[in-house]
Design a protein around this motif. Structure first.
Motif, mmCIF file in Angstrom:
data_model
loop_
_atom_site.group_PDB
_atom_site.id
_atom_site.type_symbol
_atom_site.label_atom_id
_atom_site.label_comp_id
_atom_site.label_asym_id
_atom_site.label_seq_id
_atom_site.Cartn_x
_atom_site.Cartn_y
_atom_site.Cartn_z
ATOM 1 N N GLY A 1 0.837 -1.185 0.000
ATOM 2 C CA GLY A 1 0.000 0.000 0.000
ATOM 3 C C GLY A 1 0.872 1.235 0.000
ATOM 4 O O GLY A 1 2.102 1.174 -0.130
ATOM 5 N N LEU A 2 0.227 2.392 0.157
ATOM 6 C CA LEU A 2 0.959 3.655 0.221
ATOM 7 C C LEU A 2 1.239 4.088 1.649
ATOM 8 O O LEU A 2 1.896 5.112 1.849
ATOM 9 C CB LEU A 2 0.171 4.750 -0.507
ATOM 10 N N VAL A 3 0.747 3.349 2.644
ATOM 11 C CA VAL A 3 0.945 3.742 4.044
ATOM 12 C C VAL A 3 2.276 3.219 4.566
ATOM 13 O O VAL A 3 3.101 3.987 5.080
ATOM 14 C CB VAL A 3 -0.232 3.233 4.902
ATOM 15 N N ARG A 4 2.513 1.944 4.455
ATOM 16 C CA ARG A 4 3.722 1.321 4.995
ATOM 17 C C ARG A 4 4.802 1.243 3.919
ATOM 18 O O ARG A 4 5.048 0.196 3.331
ATOM 19 C CB ARG A 4 3.386 -0.054 5.559
ATOM 20 N N GLN A 5 5.453 2.347 3.662
ATOM 21 C CA GLN A 5 6.552 2.349 2.699
ATOM 22 C C GLN A 5 7.785 1.646 3.242
ATOM 23 O O GLN A 5 8.692 1.304 2.471
ATOM 24 C CB GLN A 5 6.893 3.785 2.286
ATOM 25 N N ASP A 6 7.823 1.445 4.576
ATOM 26 C CA ASP A 6 8.926 0.666 5.129
ATOM 27 C C ASP A 6 8.796 -0.818 4.767
ATOM 28 O O ASP A 6 9.786 -1.549 4.758
ATOM 29 C CB ASP A 6 8.968 0.834 6.650
ATOM 30 N N TYR A 7 7.575 -1.265 4.441
ATOM 31 C CA TYR A 7 7.360 -2.651 4.008
ATOM 32 C C TYR A 7 7.583 -2.797 2.499
ATOM 33 O O TYR A 7 8.272 -3.711 2.039
ATOM 34 C CB TYR A 7 5.949 -3.097 4.392
ATOM 35 N N TYR A 8 6.993 -1.891 1.720
ATOM 36 C CA TYR A 8 7.150 -1.930 0.266
ATOM 37 C C TYR A 8 7.041 -0.503 -0.243
ATOM 38 O O TYR A 8 5.994 0.138 -0.115
ATOM 39 C CB TYR A 8 6.069 -2.811 -0.377
ATOM 40 N N ASN A 9 8.102 -0.021 -0.820
ATOM 41 C CA ASN A 9 8.167 1.368 -1.289
ATOM 42 C C ASN A 9 7.680 1.417 -2.733
ATOM 43 O O ASN A 9 8.442 1.185 -3.676
ATOM 44 C CB ASN A 9 9.604 1.885 -1.181
ATOM 45 N N TRP A 10 6.396 1.754 -2.888
ATOM 46 C CA TRP A 10 5.819 1.768 -4.225
ATOM 47 C C TRP A 10 6.389 2.866 -5.120
ATOM 48 O O TRP A 10 6.618 2.619 -6.314
ATOM 49 C CB TRP A 10 4.297 1.880 -4.145
ATOM 50 N N PRO A 11 6.596 4.092 -4.667
ATOM 51 C CA PRO A 11 7.190 5.095 -5.569
ATOM 52 C C PRO A 11 8.528 4.647 -6.150
ATOM 53 O O PRO A 11 8.790 4.850 -7.345
ATOM 54 C CB PRO A 11 7.329 6.324 -4.666
ATOM 55 N N GLN A 12 9.352 4.049 -5.343
ATOM 56 C CA GLN A 12 10.646 3.592 -5.838
ATOM 57 C C GLN A 12 10.482 2.410 -6.795
ATOM 58 O O GLN A 12 11.143 2.343 -7.842
ATOM 59 C CB GLN A 12 11.539 3.209 -4.659
ATOM 60 N N GLN A 13 9.602 1.486 -6.474
ATOM 61 C CA GLN A 13 9.398 0.313 -7.314
ATOM 62 C C GLN A 13 8.759 0.686 -8.654
ATOM 63 O O GLN A 13 9.115 0.138 -9.699
ATOM 64 C CB GLN A 13 8.531 -0.709 -6.584
ATOM 65 N N LEU A 14 7.834 1.629 -8.637
ATOM 66 C CA LEU A 14 7.143 1.998 -9.871
ATOM 67 C C LEU A 14 8.096 2.654 -10.862
ATOM 68 O O LEU A 14 8.022 2.391 -12.075
ATOM 69 C CB LEU A 14 5.967 2.924 -9.556
#
Length: 397
Positions: free
Chosen positions: A139-152
């Protein structure tokens, strides 16, 4: 004394005759009912419970067994016939073209299901390839778990997509952590920080001039999750209008006429199927295809002819057929160009005046209207009409 002797002799002879008669009767088996009952064996308890066949006696002829009444044969009940459900024919998967456009699908577990549905929707389109990159618990809340902006950013650099489809938010009902933030869900600071993250994430796509489709959340079986989905969908819709993306609303596809959550509903063919799983959160195969149905229409509109199932390509490396190569060329001097004509041009239909603009032709004789208005003359009514007051024949007395 002489008189009693003949009587005693007579009685003795009678006794002898009677004894001989009883002996003869016994010899021939003509026993009395009392004697017959004494000779027959008595039944015990086991015989009375389970029954035994009595021996045949010569004085009782064997009786035939009672004839059973014929009963109608019961036919076996056939099993209930199951309704035949005609499954729609799935178009065969087309071989993708080398220059096929890529649709990148990113998001959480709902986005993974959407990617599966889009693969089915564009299976017959050789000019479109679906690349699904969903992360189940992201999701967009827990960027410490999965950083979507960086991955995208890395995904777009690698795949060069012609369109990006985003479906996020189902896992974002939790505190925002990271970058000095630790806000509880539902507070005003939480929504301000979340709105900023949505906007920054969407601009990663729109700043590259790539079409962006943001798919809204469906309702859930839990009332709290459904209320959160309503708030987040409003936020997604407003941000897409601000950054130049397009919001895809799927809410009505998973509710009834009253707007309530449903587990079973109509699929893309109008058949009643199960759309949601028992937990009220996940989506079935028919539900995934239904979400893709909402995304398919704007995706085909943005991709144009590239998304058509009938798209073909000419192989320029092979020479043209001899008949096409020998066709005569067009002489430029014989080509005449005509100026464009507007559909609103009055001369298009050959006239420049409206119908009825010309005066009516003059009549040589005065009309009944002219006689009534100018001279006060009124033509007599035809004979027999209701306003014919002329007396005909004799006057009735």
């Amino acid at each position: 004394m002489m008189i009693e002797r003949p009587a005693r002799a007579t009685m003795a002879s009678l006794r002898a005759i009677f004894t001989a008669f009883l002996a003869a009767v016994t010899a021939y088996g003509c026993l009395s009912p009392a004697a017959e009952a004494q000779e027959r064996p008595r039944k015990n308890l086991l015989d009375m419970l389970f029954g035994t066949r009595e021996p045949d006696y010569p004085d009782q002829p064997e009786q035939p067994p009672p004839r059973r009444k014929s009963q109608p044969r019961k036919r076996p009940t056939p099993p209930p016939r199951q309704p035949v459900v005609v499954q729609p024919e799935t178009p065969p998967a087309a071989e993708k073209l080398p220059d096929a456009k890529t649709i990148l699908v990113v998001g959480d577990f709902l986005a993974s299901g959407l990617g599966t549905g889009l693969e089915d929707a564009f299976s017959a389109s050789p000019g479109v390839v679906i690349q699904s990159r969903g992360n189940v618990a992201s999701g967009l809340v827990r960027q410490d778990y999965y950083n979507w902006p960086q991955q995208l950013s890395g995904m777009m650099d690698q795949l060069k997509p012609a369109m990006v489809v985003v479906m996020l938010g189902a896992n974002d009902r939790q505190p925002i952590i990271g970058s000095g933030l630790n806000e509880k869900y539902g507070t005003d600071p939480w929504f301000i920080a979340y709105e900023e993250r949505v906007q920054q994430f969407a601009k990663l796509v729109t700043n590259r001039h790539i079409p962006l489709l943001w798919v809204g959340l469906p309702p859930f079986g839990s009332d709290q999750l459904t209320a959160s989905a309503v708030k987040l969908n409003h936020l997604y819709q407003s941000q897409m209008a601000a950054v130049g993306g397009e919001y895809v609303d799927i809410w009505d596809g998973f509710t009834n006429q009253s707007g309530e959550f449903v587990v079973t509903g109509s699929d893309i063919n109008g058949q009643q199927v199960r759309l949601r799983t028992a937990d009220g959160v996940n989506i079935t195969a028919a539900g995934k295809r239904k979400i893709a149905f909402y995304v398919e229409k704007p995706a085909r509109r943005l991709l144009g002819n590239q998304a058509s199932p009938d798209i073909t390509r000419l192989d320029t490396s092979s020479p043209l057929p001899a008949q096409q190569a020998s066709l005569p060329g067009i002489e430029p001097e014989k080509v005449t160009s005509t100026p464009p004509m507007s559909l609103s041009d009055p001369e298009l239909d050959g006239g420049s005046q409206l119908l009825g603009n010309t005066p009516a032709p003059a009549s040589p004789a005065a009309s009944p209207r002219d006689l009534l208005v100018d001279k006060g003359q009124m033509a007599p009514a035809p004979t027999g009409r209701v306003d014919d007051y002329r007396l005909q024949g004799s006057v009735a007395r």
